[in-house]
Write an enzyme that holds these catalytic residues in place. Structure first.
Site, short mmCIF file in Angstrom:
data_model
loop_
_atom_site.label_atom_id
_atom_site.label_comp_id
_atom_site.label_asym_id
_atom_site.label_seq_id
_atom_site.Cartn_x
_atom_site.Cartn_y
_atom_site.Cartn_z
N LYS A 14 0.83 -1.21 0.00
CA LYS A 14 0.00 0.00 0.00
C LYS A 14 0.86 1.26 0.00
O LYS A 14 0.59 2.21 -0.73
CB LYS A 14 -0.93 0.02 1.23
CG LYS A 14 -1.87 -1.18 1.32
CD LYS A 14 -2.84 -1.06 2.48
CE LYS A 14 -2.22 -1.15 3.86
NZ LYS A 14 -1.73 -2.50 4.21
N ARG A 91 -9.93 0.21 8.22
CA ARG A 91 -9.55 -1.17 8.52
C ARG A 91 -10.68 -1.95 9.15
O ARG A 91 -10.51 -3.14 9.44
CB ARG A 91 -8.35 -1.19 9.47
CG ARG A 91 -6.99 -1.25 8.80
CD ARG A 91 -5.95 -1.23 9.90
NE ARG A 91 -4.72 -1.90 9.54
CZ ARG A 91 -3.67 -1.31 8.98
NH1 ARG A 91 -3.71 -0.04 8.69
NH2 ARG A 91 -2.58 -1.99 8.72
N ARG A 130 11.50 -6.75 5.48
CA ARG A 130 11.43 -5.34 5.83
C ARG A 130 11.88 -5.13 7.28
O ARG A 130 12.54 -4.15 7.60
CB ARG A 130 10.00 -4.82 5.63
CG ARG A 130 9.88 -3.31 5.86
CD ARG A 130 8.51 -2.79 5.52
NE ARG A 130 7.54 -3.13 6.55
CZ ARG A 130 6.24 -2.86 6.47
NH1 ARG A 130 5.75 -2.27 5.40
NH2 ARG A 130 5.43 -3.21 7.44
N ARG A 136 10.96 -1.65 12.58
CA ARG A 136 9.59 -1.57 13.08
C ARG A 136 9.32 -2.68 14.07
O ARG A 136 9.55 -3.86 13.78
CB ARG A 136 8.59 -1.65 11.91
CG ARG A 136 8.21 -0.28 11.38
CD ARG A 136 7.28 -0.36 10.21
NE ARG A 136 6.00 -1.02 10.51
CZ ARG A 136 4.96 -1.00 9.69
NH1 ARG A 136 5.04 -0.36 8.54
NH2 ARG A 136 3.86 -1.62 10.02
N ARG A 147 -0.93 -9.84 12.81
CA ARG A 147 -1.48 -8.76 11.97
C ARG A 147 -2.25 -9.34 10.78
O ARG A 147 -3.31 -8.82 10.41
CB ARG A 147 -0.35 -7.86 11.47
CG ARG A 147 0.20 -6.95 12.57
CD ARG A 147 1.61 -6.49 12.28
NE ARG A 147 1.73 -5.71 11.06
CZ ARG A 147 2.88 -5.52 10.41
NH1 ARG A 147 4.00 -6.05 10.88
NH2 ARG A 147 2.91 -4.81 9.32
P1 ATP Z 1 1.91 -2.08 5.05
O1 ATP Z 1 1.78 -0.59 5.14
O2 ATP Z 1 3.27 -2.52 4.64
O3 ATP Z 1 0.87 -2.71 4.16
P2 ATP Z 1 0.65 -2.50 7.64
O4 ATP Z 1 -0.67 -2.30 6.98
O5 ATP Z 1 0.72 -3.62 8.59
O6 ATP Z 1 1.78 -2.68 6.55
P3 ATP Z 1 0.51 0.13 8.81
O7 ATP Z 1 -0.63 0.50 7.93
O8 ATP Z 1 1.67 1.00 8.86
O9 ATP Z 1 1.13 -1.28 8.48
O10 ATP Z 1 -0.10 -0.06 10.29
C1 ATP Z 1 0.69 -0.47 11.37
C2 ATP Z 1 -0.17 -0.63 12.61
O11 ATP Z 1 -0.79 0.62 12.95
C3 ATP Z 1 -1.35 -1.60 12.46
O12 ATP Z 1 -0.97 -2.93 12.69
C4 ATP Z 1 -2.30 -1.06 13.56
O13 ATP Z 1 -1.89 -1.46 14.85
C5 ATP Z 1 -2.10 0.43 13.47
N1 ATP Z 1 -3.09 1.05 12.55
C6 ATP Z 1 -2.81 1.66 11.37
N2 ATP Z 1 -3.94 2.07 10.77
C7 ATP Z 1 -4.96 1.72 11.58
C8 ATP Z 1 -6.38 1.84 11.53
N3 ATP Z 1 -6.98 2.40 10.48
N4 ATP Z 1 -7.10 1.36 12.56
C9 ATP Z 1 -6.52 0.80 13.61
N5 ATP Z 1 -5.20 0.63 13.73
C10 ATP Z 1 -4.42 1.08 12.74
MG MG Z 2 2.26 1.11 5.14
#
Ligand code: ATP
Ligand code: MG
Length: 192
Positions: A14, A91, A130, A136, A147
């Site tokens: 993403k 999410r 990563r 991270r 996750r």
């Molecule tokens: P990537 O960006 O590589 O696809 P990812 O989706 O796991 O990885 P991030 O989007 O950076 O990573 O999110 C990291 C963490 O931040 C999530 O696991 C969650 O704990 C929190 N988080 C981020 N966005 C939300 C959201 N919309 N609602 C609740 N928690 C969130």
């Molecule tokens: Mg990301």
């Protein structure tokens, strides 16, 4: 104005595709993960709460996340004439419903949701790799598995939510990166 949600499991790319999209379409990129990590780095009160969930691979509670997102949208509105990319939000179904309201209140609407489709083995491999460089705290095998489980349980149902609204488009999110980018842009171009 174009408002796009980039959707997919952790590690689906993403952030990578958002960076290409924001250049190409001159959009403002809102990554909720980046917003939260920035709070953690600055040791804010919110950062402390966020860290306790992120380190366990869990989601930040909806109410908190939704209030943060409204503020983030407003803080970028003057630079967002062309629109926003929402990366990592929504999410949950509650977040998706809230996004509709947050946008409507500001005379905006969602054009499309682009889902990056990537097999679990590829997700795990990417995130483990990563983790070796990103530092991270959630990029370790155990938390990665948590996750991905959270993604299937509470986030992936959003596909149906957005399919019902004729907004969801899935693209193959692995293999040649230029092909992925071309597929993402094709979805957006078709939604204009
Ligand atoms: P990537 O960006 O590589 O696809 P990812 O989706 O796991 O990885 P991030 O989007 O950076 O990573 O999110 C990291 C963490 O931040 C999530 O696991 C969650 O704990 C929190 N988080 C981020 N966005 C939300 C959201 N919309 N609602 C609740 N928690 C969130
Ligand atoms: Mg990301």
């Amino acid at each position: 104005m174009i408002n796009v949600v980039i959707f997919g499991a952790p590690g689906s790319g993403k952030g990578t595709q958002s960076n290409f999209m924001k250049e190409h379409y001159k959009l403002v990129h809102i990554s909720t993960g980046d917003v939260l990590r920035d709070h953690i780095a600055r040791k804010t009160e919110l950062g402390e709460v966020a860290k306790s969930f992120i380190d366990k691979g869990q989601l930040i509670p909806d109410e908190l996340m939704i209030s943060i997102l409204g503020d983030v949208i407003d803080s970028h509105k003057d630079k967002a004439q062309n629109g926003f990319i929402f990366d990592g939000f929504p999410r949950t179904i509650a977040q998706a419903q809230a996004l509709e309201g947050l946008l409507a209140d500001r005379d905006m609407k969602l054009n499309c949701v682009v889902g990056l489709d990537v097999p679990d083995e590829v997700l795990i491999e990417r995130l483990v790799n990563r983790g070796k460089e990103s530092g991270r705290s959630d990029d370790n095998l155990e938390t990665i598995k948590d996750r991905i489980a959270v993604y299937y349980k509470v986030t992936s149902p959003l596909k149906d939510y957005y399919c019902e609204r004729n907004l969801f488009h899935s693209v193959k999110g692995w293999g040649d990166i230029d092909k992925i980018t071309a597929s993402v842009w094709a979805v957006i171009d078709n939604s204009l």
